[in-house]
Design a protein around this motif. Structure first.
Motif, PDB file in Angstrom:
ATOM      1  N   GLY A 119       0.537  -1.206  -0.081  1.00 15.38           N
ATOM      2  CA  GLY A 119      -0.307  -0.100  -0.217  1.00 15.38           C
ATOM      3  C   GLY A 119       0.573   0.968  -0.158  1.00 15.38           C
ATOM      4  N   ASN A 120       1.791   1.129   0.053  1.00 15.98           N
ATOM      5  CA  ASN A 120       3.032   2.024   0.159  1.00 15.98           C
ATOM      6  C   ASN A 120       3.386   2.486  -1.253  1.00 15.98           C
ATOM      7  N   LEU A 121       3.043   2.114  -1.854  1.00 19.01           N
ATOM      8  CA  LEU A 121       3.622   2.623  -3.665  1.00 19.01           C
ATOM      9  C   LEU A 121       3.874   3.945  -3.517  1.00 19.01           C
ATOM     10  N   PRO A 122       5.054   4.327  -4.483  1.00 22.69           N
ATOM     11  CA  PRO A 122       4.803   6.308  -4.984  1.00 22.69           C
ATOM     12  C   PRO A 122       3.776   6.799  -6.507  1.00 22.69           C
ATOM     13  N   LEU A 123       3.809   5.300  -7.127  1.00 23.05           N
ATOM     14  CA  LEU A 123       2.714   5.721  -8.283  1.00 23.05           C
ATOM     15  C   LEU A 123       3.300   6.618  -8.980  1.00 23.05           C
ATOM     16  N   THR A 124       4.620   6.591  -8.548  1.00 26.46           N
ATOM     17  CA  THR A 124       5.411   7.716  -9.843  1.00 26.46           C
ATOM     18  C   THR A 124       6.844   7.696  -9.922  1.00 26.46           C
ATOM     19  N   PRO A 125       7.450   8.102 -10.883  1.00 22.72           N
ATOM     20  CA  PRO A 125       8.729   7.928 -10.390  1.00 22.72           C
ATOM     21  C   PRO A 125       9.661   8.706  -9.430  1.00 22.72           C
ATOM     22  N   VAL A 126      10.476   8.695  -7.903  1.00 22.91           N
ATOM     23  CA  VAL A 126      10.858   9.119  -7.395  1.00 22.91           C
ATOM     24  C   VAL A 126      12.380   9.683  -7.609  1.00 22.91           C
ATOM     25  N   PRO A 127      13.009  10.970  -7.918  1.00 20.12           N
ATOM     26  CA  PRO A 127      14.554  10.840  -7.975  1.00 20.12           C
ATOM     27  C   PRO A 127      14.984  11.257  -7.196  1.00 20.12           C
ATOM     28  N   LEU A 128      16.750  10.678  -7.259  1.00 18.23           N
ATOM     29  CA  LEU A 128      17.490  10.419  -6.090  1.00 18.23           C
ATOM     30  C   LEU A 128      17.916  11.581  -6.648  1.00 18.23           C
ATOM     31  N   THR A 129      16.988  12.975  -5.655  1.00 17.77           N
ATOM     32  CA  THR A 129      18.086  14.561  -5.519  1.00 17.77           C
ATOM     33  C   THR A 129      17.393  14.527  -4.073  1.00 17.77           C
ATOM     34  N   GLY A 130      16.085  13.729  -3.396  1.00 16.33           N
ATOM     35  CA  GLY A 130      15.439  14.241  -2.226  1.00 16.33           C
ATOM     36  C   GLY A 130      14.494  15.329  -2.615  1.00 16.33           C
ATOM     37  N   GLY A 179       0.160  10.316  -2.091  1.00 19.89           N
ATOM     38  CA  GLY A 179       1.082  10.602  -1.092  1.00 19.89           C
ATOM     39  C   GLY A 179       2.005  11.632  -1.935  1.00 19.89           C
ATOM     40  N   ALA A 180       3.481  12.116  -1.001  1.00 20.89           N
ATOM     41  CA  ALA A 180       3.951  12.507  -1.133  1.00 20.89           C
ATOM     42  C   ALA A 180       5.097  11.849  -0.271  1.00 20.89           C
ATOM     43  N   PHE A 181       6.366  11.668  -1.282  1.00 16.83           N
ATOM     44  CA  PHE A 181       7.506  10.638  -1.707  1.00 16.83           C
ATOM     45  C   PHE A 181       8.489  11.360  -1.567  1.00 16.83           C
ATOM     46  N   ARG A 182       9.981  10.632  -1.162  1.00 11.46           N
ATOM     47  CA  ARG A 182      11.326  11.052  -1.565  1.00 11.46           C
ATOM     48  C   ARG A 182      12.391  10.016  -1.258  1.00 11.46           C
ATOM     49  N   VAL A 185      17.607   6.249   1.573  1.00 13.49           N
ATOM     50  CA  VAL A 185      16.387   6.297   1.881  1.00 13.49           C
ATOM     51  C   VAL A 185      15.168   7.021   1.154  1.00 13.49           C
ATOM     52  N   LEU A 186      14.516   5.381   0.838  1.00 16.31           N
ATOM     53  CA  LEU A 186      12.643   6.660   0.151  1.00 16.31           C
ATOM     54  C   LEU A 186      11.947   6.707   1.709  1.00 16.31           C
ATOM     55  N   GLU A 187      11.028   8.433   1.643  1.00 17.29           N
ATOM     56  CA  GLU A 187      10.316   8.562   2.529  1.00 17.29           C
ATOM     57  C   GLU A 187       9.522   8.799   2.162  1.00 17.29           C
ATOM     58  N   MET A 188       8.495   8.364   2.912  1.00 17.34           N
ATOM     59  CA  MET A 188       6.869   8.585   2.661  1.00 17.34           C
ATOM     60  C   MET A 188       5.638   8.911   3.499  1.00 17.34           C
ATOM     61  N   LYS A 189       5.126  10.350   3.132  1.00 16.62           N
ATOM     62  CA  LYS A 189       3.768  10.314   4.442  1.00 16.62           C
ATOM     63  C   LYS A 189       2.751  10.373   2.866  1.00 16.62           C
ATOM     64  N   LEU A 190       2.129   9.407   3.596  1.00 15.73           N
ATOM     65  CA  LEU A 190       0.560   8.746   2.347  1.00 15.73           C
ATOM     66  C   LEU A 190      -0.351   9.490   2.950  1.00 15.73           C
ATOM     67  N   LYS A 191      -1.678   9.546   1.866  1.00 10.23           N
ATOM     68  CA  LYS A 191      -2.236  10.169   1.572  1.00 10.23           C
ATOM     69  C   LYS A 191      -3.399   9.548   3.095  1.00 10.23           C
ATOM     70  N   GLY A 222      10.461   4.534   4.453  1.00 12.76           N
ATOM     71  CA  GLY A 222       9.952   3.108   3.870  1.00 12.76           C
ATOM     72  C   GLY A 222      11.267   2.209   4.263  1.00 12.76           C
ATOM     73  N   TYR A 223      12.308   2.293   3.477  1.00 13.76           N
ATOM     74  CA  TYR A 223      13.515   1.795   3.099  1.00 13.76           C
ATOM     75  C   TYR A 223      14.582   2.081   2.754  1.00 13.76           C
ATOM     76  N   ALA A 224      15.410   1.364   3.317  1.00 15.50           N
ATOM     77  CA  ALA A 224      17.022   1.819   2.865  1.00 15.50           C
ATOM     78  C   ALA A 224      17.336   1.777   1.692  1.00 15.50           C
ATOM     79  N   PHE A 225      18.152   1.456   1.010  1.00 16.38           N
ATOM     80  CA  PHE A 225      18.629   0.763  -0.669  1.00 16.38           C
ATOM     81  C   PHE A 225      19.803   1.302  -1.011  1.00 16.38           C
ATOM     82  N   ASP A 226      20.966   0.475  -1.873  1.00 20.26           N
ATOM     83  CA  ASP A 226      21.964   1.518  -2.061  1.00 20.26           C
ATOM     84  C   ASP A 226      22.020   1.278  -3.322  1.00 20.26           C
TER      85      ASP A 226
END
Length: 258
Positions: free
Chosen positions: A129-140, A148-151, A163-169, A178-182
């Motif tokens: 249920g946490n999907l961004p539904l849009t590409p999230v740039p690795l710029t912050g 919702g909102a994602f970065r 890290v992917l962060e979110m504020k779900l609507k 949400g999670y850390a990734f390399d």
């Protein structure tokens, strides 16, 4: 057009002759989230298959089942490659916000990094249920979708460099991880994802090997079914119903056509 490309388009309702541009990825992600559910049935029923392109096509596109992150994002990765995008899979560690700690079972989240016009984006259709539904740039930079909102921001740790962060609507008042990734350790071959599947299936701390779960997005929100409950989000309002085994089968057919 490859068989995977044609079948994927058919499954999500995307015309075969429509060019998939970067601008069209929002629609692709929206349609995928509505059409291919996040589910753990093959884990619960102990019938998981090796992660290969052919097996993913059979399970998710021919048999029209759903899957977990390492299946959903692997399939989307193949679709993106078939449509001339530059993408790689990478692994991440999911954060448990209730416990305020990363899961101890390791790098069990699979996601996608996509390069476009000298920029790298995170693309994910395998995070329930946490999907961004849009590409999230690795710029912050914060991006928004109907979910919702994602970065994705730099955050060097033992778990990765972003890290992917979110504020779900309707659900989150503050940012949460949400999670850390390399970003510098791409998956070399999808066969590597079999390690994730083994952990998810066998580890005693795995969140997906104990109870049935299936969820997908809808036009108004989302629907989630477990072996004990049905939860529906509709235009910001939530309704939850306790159920039994018989009701589970009825609701599975009603909401997921299974």
């Amino acid at each position: 057009m490859s068989g995977l490309n044609a079948l994927f388009r058919q499954r999500i309702g995307m015309p075969e002759n429509e060019k998939i541009t970067f601008a069209a990825l929002d629609l692709v992600l929206e349609l995928t989230a509505k059409s291919i559910p996040f589910e753990n049935f093959s884990i619960i029923e102990q019938r998981a298959s090796a992660i290969t392109e052919d097996n993913l096509v059979c399970k998710l596109l021919v048999n029209k089942e759903g899957g977990l992150c390492y299946e959903l994002n692997a399939l989307l990765y193949f679709f993106l490659i078939d449509n001339s995008f530059h993408a790689v899979l990478t692994r991440g560690v999911v954060y448990n916000n209730d416990a305020q700690a990363y899961l101890t079972i390791g790098r069990t989240h699979a996601t996608i990094l996509l390069a476009h016009e000298d920029q790298t984006y995170l693309v994910d259709t395998g995070f329930g249920g946490n999907l961004p539904l849009t590409p999230v740039p690795l710029t912050g930079e914060t991006v928004t979708s109907r979910n919702g909102a994602f970065r994705a921001r730099k955050a060097h740790s033992e778990h990765g460099d972003y890290v992917l962060e979110m504020k779900l609507k309707h659900k989150d008042n503050d940012w949460r991880i949400g999670y850390a990734f390399d970003s510098g350790k791409p998956v070399g071959d999808v066969a590597e994802l079999n390690e994730i599947q083994t952990i998810i299936a066998e580890h005693p701390d795995s969140p997906f090997n104990k109870h049935s779960l299936i969820t997908r997005h809808t036009a108004q929100g989302s629907v989630t079914l477990t072996d004990t409950s049905l939860t529906q989000w509709t235009d910001g309002a939530v309704a939850k119903e306790k159920i039994d085994g018989g009701r589970f089968k009825e609701l599975l057919k009603k909401h997921f056509s299974r």
